[in-house]
Design an enzyme around this catalytic site. Structure first.
Site, PDB file in Angstrom:
ATOM      1  N   ASP A   3     -12.148  53.386  20.606  1.00  0.00           N
ATOM      2  CA  ASP A   3     -12.991  54.445  21.182  1.00  0.00           C
ATOM      3  C   ASP A   3     -12.630  55.845  20.683  1.00  0.00           C
ATOM      4  O   ASP A   3     -12.394  56.754  21.477  1.00  0.00           O
ATOM      5  CB  ASP A   3     -12.878  54.420  22.715  1.00  0.00           C
ATOM      6  CG  ASP A   3     -13.065  53.035  23.318  1.00  0.00           C
ATOM      7  OD1 ASP A   3     -13.988  52.332  22.869  1.00  0.00           O
ATOM      8  OD2 ASP A   3     -12.297  52.674  24.226  1.00  0.00           O
ATOM      9  N   GLU A  56     -23.828  51.679  26.037  1.00  0.00           N
ATOM     10  CA  GLU A  56     -22.641  52.471  26.379  1.00  0.00           C
ATOM     11  C   GLU A  56     -22.275  53.368  25.194  1.00  0.00           C
ATOM     12  O   GLU A  56     -22.927  53.361  24.157  1.00  0.00           O
ATOM     13  CB  GLU A  56     -21.461  51.559  26.733  1.00  0.00           C
ATOM     14  CG  GLU A  56     -20.970  50.695  25.572  1.00  0.00           C
ATOM     15  CD  GLU A  56     -19.862  49.732  25.977  1.00  0.00           C
ATOM     16  OE1 GLU A  56     -19.423  49.763  27.133  1.00  0.00           O
ATOM     17  OE2 GLU A  56     -19.440  48.938  25.111  1.00  0.00           O
TER      18      GLU A  56
END
Length: 329
Positions: free
Chosen positions: A19, A226
């Protein structure tokens, strides 16, 4: 002597990272990833395997210099309101302060968004005692616009609980919309001047096709899942995100940071592992995509590694699709 990072190769291998939120601060690239724990427990759709407990900050002076790991800059035990799962973070700079935005479950098991501050882009970061009022779900991404107004984008389905907030309150057993109904969009809110609260309740972003019709929940090739990221290029706001089940990164554009955003196409083809999550940053006269895959662990979904590659635009402003595993490398 440490070697410099190579395109489409792990930035670091001594820890598992995912991420990556990349920013240019003080003339360097700082990367704010999540830190995957090295464990062998089973996976599920709720994301329980993603047990992250702390954050590290990585930096590189340029792409010819080695990567520096600045060590642990924030730990779960230092966040009074949080119980577990420090998932994908982002950073922002304003008011002569560096802000780290992050999700975590509160003591009721509900994901909230927190913020921590530092006078250095490398941390350490000091968390606020409570989460941002009115915040929920996961994957915060912050844009400080040219007029100095800041926006926070967030939200993730399934383990990220976004579908449980469709009424504005948390409904534990809520499911997503019908497949032929508009898909759930990410949320956006203007941040207060001190970056610690929302100016107003978050609103849902509409993602539409070229004809202005909403992307539908059953359109897994295009619908939001997401990992939002917003950057500006040639006067347009680019909202990029993960499709989740189709494992691609895609994007939509708008003239308004609040949307609606018009879907344009794919940025990154599927990577090794279930999740895909990214950031886009300009450094010098080039643009770069930071992303992750599970190649370092040979495919274990919750043991990931952060990578980068150059991102290129076409003359009309569209983004050229990237193959994460080019045959020449």
């Amino acid at each position: 002597m440490k070697s410099s990072p190579q395109p489409n190769q792990p930035l670091v291998t001594h820890i598992y990272t995912a991420d990556p939120s990349a920013h240019v601060y003080e003339g360097k690239i700082y990367i704010y990833p999540s830190h995957d724990l090295d464990h062998d427990e089973p996976s599920n759709d709720n994301g329980d395997q993603y047990k992250m407990e702390d954050y590290h900050v990585l930096s590189i002076d340029n792409f010819d210099s080695p990567v520096t790991d600045h060590g642990q800059v924030l730990h779960l035990k230092d966040i009074p309101w949080a119980s577990k799962q420090l998932w994908a973070p982002d950073a922002a700079y304003k008011n002569d302060t560096y802000y780290l935005f992050f999700p975590a479950r509160d003591h009721d098991g509900i994901f909230r968004l927190g913020v921590a501050t530092s006078d250095s882009p490398a941390g350490p970061f000091n968390p606020q005692p409570d989460y941002i009022p009115g915040s929920y779900s996961i994957d915060p991404a912050v844009l400080v616009d040219e007029d100095n107004q800041s926006y926070i984008y967030f939200g993730g389905l399934w383990g990220g609980q976004l579908e449980k907030w469709q009424t504005g309150t948390f409904v534990p057993d809520a499911e997503g919309p019908a497949l032929d109904s508009p898909a759930i969009g990410p949320r956006v809110a203007r941040l207060s001047e001190d970056m610690l609260s929302f100016q107003a309740e978050p609103t849902e972003i509409s993602i539409v096709d070229e004809e202005g019709n909403p992307i539908l929940a059953g359109d897994e090739d295009r619908r939001y899942f997401e990992g939002p990221w917003v950057h500006k290029y040639n006067g347009y706001y680019y909202l990029s995100y993960s499709t989740g089940t189709k494992h691609t990164l895609v994007y939509a554009i708008s003239k308004n940071p609040m949307g609606p955003f018009t879907f344009k196409g794919e940025i990154l083809s599927p990577v090794i592992g279930w999740t895909t999550h990214h950031s886009i940053v300009q450094f010098g006269d080039k643009w770069y995509l930071f992303y992750h895959d599970s190649s370092l662990s040979e495919g274990v979904n919750h043991k990931r590694c952060v990578k980068y590659t150059e991102l290129q635009y076409n003359a009309d402003g569209t983004i050229q699709r990237i193959d994460p595993y080019p045959a020449s490398e």
